[in-house]
Design an enzyme around this catalytic site. Structure first.
Site, PDB file in Angstrom:
ATOM      1  N   THR A 185       0.848  -1.194   0.000  1.00 38.48           N
ATOM      2  CA  THR A 185       0.000   0.000   0.000  1.00 38.48           C
ATOM      3  C   THR A 185       0.881   1.240   0.000  1.00 38.48           C
ATOM      4  OG1 THR A 185      -1.845   1.060   1.124  1.00 38.48           O
ATOM      5  CG2 THR A 185      -0.114   0.208   2.513  1.00 38.48           C
ATOM      6  N   THR A 186       0.264   2.391  -0.099  1.00 41.11           N
ATOM      7  CA  THR A 186       0.952   3.669   0.090  1.00 41.11           C
ATOM      8  C   THR A 186       0.027   4.608   0.850  1.00 41.11           C
ATOM      9  OG1 THR A 186       2.156   3.431  -2.012  1.00 41.11           O
ATOM     10  CG2 THR A 186       2.126   5.613  -0.997  1.00 41.11           C
TER      11      THR A 186
END
Length: 276
Positions: free
Chosen positions: A73-74
């Protein structure tokens, strides 16, 4: 009052839940992190130690294998003169498999607190929803909102009790209290850090590169939105585990507002056309 009933409180105000008068001689003992809840075991998942439980089904060689979660994810958050900006992608992946591109990785704890999800989605959702319950109980018991610092400390204490049990969580807790905007990073080891800017997830190195090049404390709201937007977009472009849409929130003095939910592909094409 259904929440009080669930946690074991009878009808009416419990004396030990009320704010203790300094001259009353009564003792206020909130316990570990449950604020005097009569049944704190509600907060504890039952069963064996999870990593040992899974290893028990393998042979002698498999029992020595470290269990690794497949995730990516970010997420990012930073403070500036007008509050806190929180921006996340929306892709949920398990290794090379993309489960969905429409996950909101921001947990809306209350109107003045937000938490982000990075790591195992189930762990992040469970513990941050439990944190939301504890924050609500704090408000009912004390008649005022919990501070951002205290909320992050509660989450850190929860993680400390489960250190080494296979949890996977890297969360940012941000909000606004009497001291102004607050931003904290908390992970599954119980680490708790306060700072001006954080990014977590597999795409965080790319996001940091963009944020470091454009971050200033005196950013205007529109400049802050654009910085967070670009950081997520370019991180999703380089990190195969991130993608979907940019979900952005702005934490202000009177609470958070959701700024936008924009497809990263559209934004990337827009940025490329602007450089031609």
């Amino acid at each position: 009052m259904a929440l009080l009933d669930l946690c074991g409180a009878p009808r009416g105000q419990r004396p030990e839940w009320a704010a203790v008068d300094a001259g009353s001689g009564l003792r206020s003992d909130p316990g570990h992190y449950s604020f005097s809840v009569q049944a704190p075991e509600l907060a504890l998942p039952r069963g064996m130690q999870p990593t040992e439980f899974l290893r028990s089904f393998g042979d002698d060689q498999e029992r020595k294998v470290q269990i690794e979660m497949a995730h990516g994810t970010t997420t990012l958050a930073f403070k500036f003169q007008h509050g806190v900006i929180v921006a996340v992608d929306s892709r949920a992946s398990a290794g090379s498999y993309i489960a969905t591109i429409r996950v909101n990785k921001v947990i809306e704890i209350n109107p003045y607190l937000l938490g982000t999800m990075s790591g195992c989605a189930a762990d992040c959702q469970y513990w941050e929803r439990l944190l939301a319950k504890e924050c609500r109980l704090y408000y009912l018991r004390n008649g005022e909102r919990i501070s951002v610092s205290a909320a992050s400390k509660l989450l850190s204490n929860m993680m400390l009790q489960y250190r080494g049990m296979g949890l996977s969580m890297g969360s940012m807790i941000c909000g606004w209290d009497k001291k102004g905007p607050g931003l904290y990073y908390v992970d599954d080891n119980g680490t708790r850090l306060s700072g001006q800017m954080f990014s977590t997830g597999s795409g965080n190195t790319y996001a940091y590169g963009v944020m470091d090049s454009g971050y200033r404390q005196d950013l205007s709201p529109e400049e802050a939105y654009d910085l967070a937007r670009r950081a997520i977009v370019y991180a999703t472009h380089r990190d195969s585990y991130s993608g979907g849409v940019v979900n952005m929130y702005h934490m202000k003095k009177d609470g958070w507002v959701k700024v936008e939910s924009t497809d990263v592909s559209d934004l990337l094409h827009k940025y490329r056309e602007a450089t031609l």
